[in-house]
Design a protein around this motif. Structure first.
Motif, PDB file in Angstrom:
ATOM      1  N   GLY A  46      47.291  11.743 -48.439  1.00 59.41           N
ATOM      2  CA  GLY A  46      45.734  11.026 -48.181  1.00 59.41           C
ATOM      3  C   GLY A  46      45.621   9.753 -48.485  1.00 59.41           C
ATOM      4  O   GLY A  46      44.598   8.964 -47.709  1.00 59.41           O
ATOM      5  N   TRP A 103      47.524   7.116 -46.023  1.00 59.18           N
ATOM      6  CA  TRP A 103      46.979   7.181 -44.735  1.00 59.18           C
ATOM      7  C   TRP A 103      45.614   7.002 -44.580  1.00 59.18           C
ATOM      8  O   TRP A 103      45.020   6.940 -43.328  1.00 59.18           O
ATOM      9  CB  TRP A 103      47.410   8.452 -43.880  1.00 59.18           C
ATOM     10  N   ARG A 162      44.634   6.833 -40.629  1.00 61.32           N
ATOM     11  CA  ARG A 162      44.184   8.095 -40.041  1.00 61.32           C
ATOM     12  C   ARG A 162      43.189   8.485 -41.088  1.00 61.32           C
ATOM     13  O   ARG A 162      43.553   9.627 -41.835  1.00 61.32           O
ATOM     14  CB  ARG A 162      45.492   9.010 -40.004  1.00 61.32           C
ATOM     15  N   ARG A 163      42.015   8.480 -40.861  1.00 65.58           N
ATOM     16  CA  ARG A 163      40.991   8.954 -41.770  1.00 65.58           C
ATOM     17  C   ARG A 163      40.651  10.257 -41.752  1.00 65.58           C
ATOM     18  O   ARG A 163      40.616  10.840 -42.647  1.00 65.58           O
ATOM     19  CB  ARG A 163      39.773   8.040 -41.684  1.00 65.58           C
ATOM     20  N   GLY A 164      40.736  10.784 -40.542  1.00 70.87           N
ATOM     21  CA  GLY A 164      40.355  12.333 -40.386  1.00 70.87           C
ATOM     22  C   GLY A 164      41.662  12.984 -40.931  1.00 70.87           C
ATOM     23  O   GLY A 164      41.201  14.161 -41.962  1.00 70.87           O
ATOM     24  N   ILE A 165      42.791  12.834 -40.891  1.00 74.18           N
ATOM     25  CA  ILE A 165      44.108  13.549 -41.563  1.00 74.18           C
ATOM     26  C   ILE A 165      44.109  13.172 -42.891  1.00 74.18           C
ATOM     27  O   ILE A 165      44.230  14.148 -43.869  1.00 74.18           O
ATOM     28  CB  ILE A 165      45.393  13.128 -41.100  1.00 74.18           C
ATOM     29  N   SER A 166      43.675  11.890 -43.397  1.00 75.85           N
ATOM     30  CA  SER A 166      43.619  11.561 -44.826  1.00 75.85           C
ATOM     31  C   SER A 166      42.615  12.454 -45.404  1.00 75.85           C
ATOM     32  O   SER A 166      42.745  13.088 -46.792  1.00 75.85           O
ATOM     33  CB  SER A 166      43.030  10.213 -44.965  1.00 75.85           C
ATOM     34  N   VAL A 208      41.439  15.497 -44.621  1.00 76.21           N
ATOM     35  CA  VAL A 208      41.973  16.761 -44.843  1.00 76.21           C
ATOM     36  C   VAL A 208      42.957  16.933 -45.854  1.00 76.21           C
ATOM     37  O   VAL A 208      43.076  17.990 -46.716  1.00 76.21           O
ATOM     38  CB  VAL A 208      42.748  17.366 -43.339  1.00 76.21           C
ATOM     39  N   LEU A 209      43.786  15.899 -45.885  1.00 73.96           N
ATOM     40  CA  LEU A 209      44.854  16.119 -47.061  1.00 73.96           C
ATOM     41  C   LEU A 209      44.297  15.688 -48.378  1.00 73.96           C
ATOM     42  O   LEU A 209      44.659  16.332 -49.437  1.00 73.96           O
ATOM     43  CB  LEU A 209      46.067  14.821 -46.824  1.00 73.96           C
TER      44      LEU A 209
END
Length: 187
Positions: free
Chosen positions: A17, A20, A24-28, A30-31
């Motif tokens: 997280g 990234w 990739r803020r959205g995935i980051s 979530v992580l």
């Protein structure tokens, strides 16, 4: 073993997280969420294990109307999370005269509680605290931020002769009951 695995996976999510975050803020997000939730839960457990109420945080006021004494109590700070649902009022009356009327809020399921175990635990603790020579009369009361109880003393007993204590109980997970006592002055 499973706790270690969860911890390793959470650390991995945290590292990915952070790595990234710029691309990739959205995935980051979530992580990073499980790691933050884990840190919050650890912080909550540590804080509640550390925070204990103290006898100095409890203030009493006593009123007497005819023969009825009313004691009101207020906690100045929040109650500890691991408090027991029941605290206790302990009376020491000269010549072991019995107090027959004590009006107080009780825990809703007090009938299902093991009162004998609790009272025996308190009596054992009281023995260590050098109690007065008269026998202890113990009454349960619901643990709450604001509370009150009222009682009537036996006819031949004066308020100055009676010793009253409030016993606060605490039970952390996987630990024994703990008590502390605060004296209530009838003035």
């Amino acid at each position: 073993m499973s706790i270690i695995l969860v911890f390793i996976i959470s650390i991995g999510f945290l590292v990915l997280g952070i790595r990234w975050w710029n691309t990739r803020r959205g995935i980051s997000l979530v992580l990073l969420t499980p790691g933050f939730l884990m840190l919050l839960s650890i912080g909550y457990v540590v804080f509640n294990s550390w925070y204990h109420t103290d006898p100095n945080l409890l203030k009493f006021s006593v009123q007497k109307e005819n023969q009825v004494y009313t004691v009101k109590g207020v906690w100045e700070k929040p109650l500890d999370a691991y408090r027991f649902p029941t605290d206790f009022i302990i009376f020491y009356v000269p010549n072991n005269a019995e107090i027959t009327y004590v009006k107080r809020n009780r825990v809703k399921d007090y009938k299902n509680m093991n009162q004998k175990f609790l009272e025996e635990s308190i009596k054992e603790w009281i023995k260590k605290e050098k109690p007065p020579k008269s026998s202890a009369q113990i009454f349960d009361i619901e643990t709450s931020k604001k509370f009150s109880f009222s009682f009537i003393l036996p006819d031949d007993v004066k308020g100055d002769d009676v010793r009253i204590y409030y016993a606060h109980t605490r039970e952390e997970p996987m630990d024994a009951l703990e008590f502390w006592f605060k004296k209530i002055e009838l003035k």
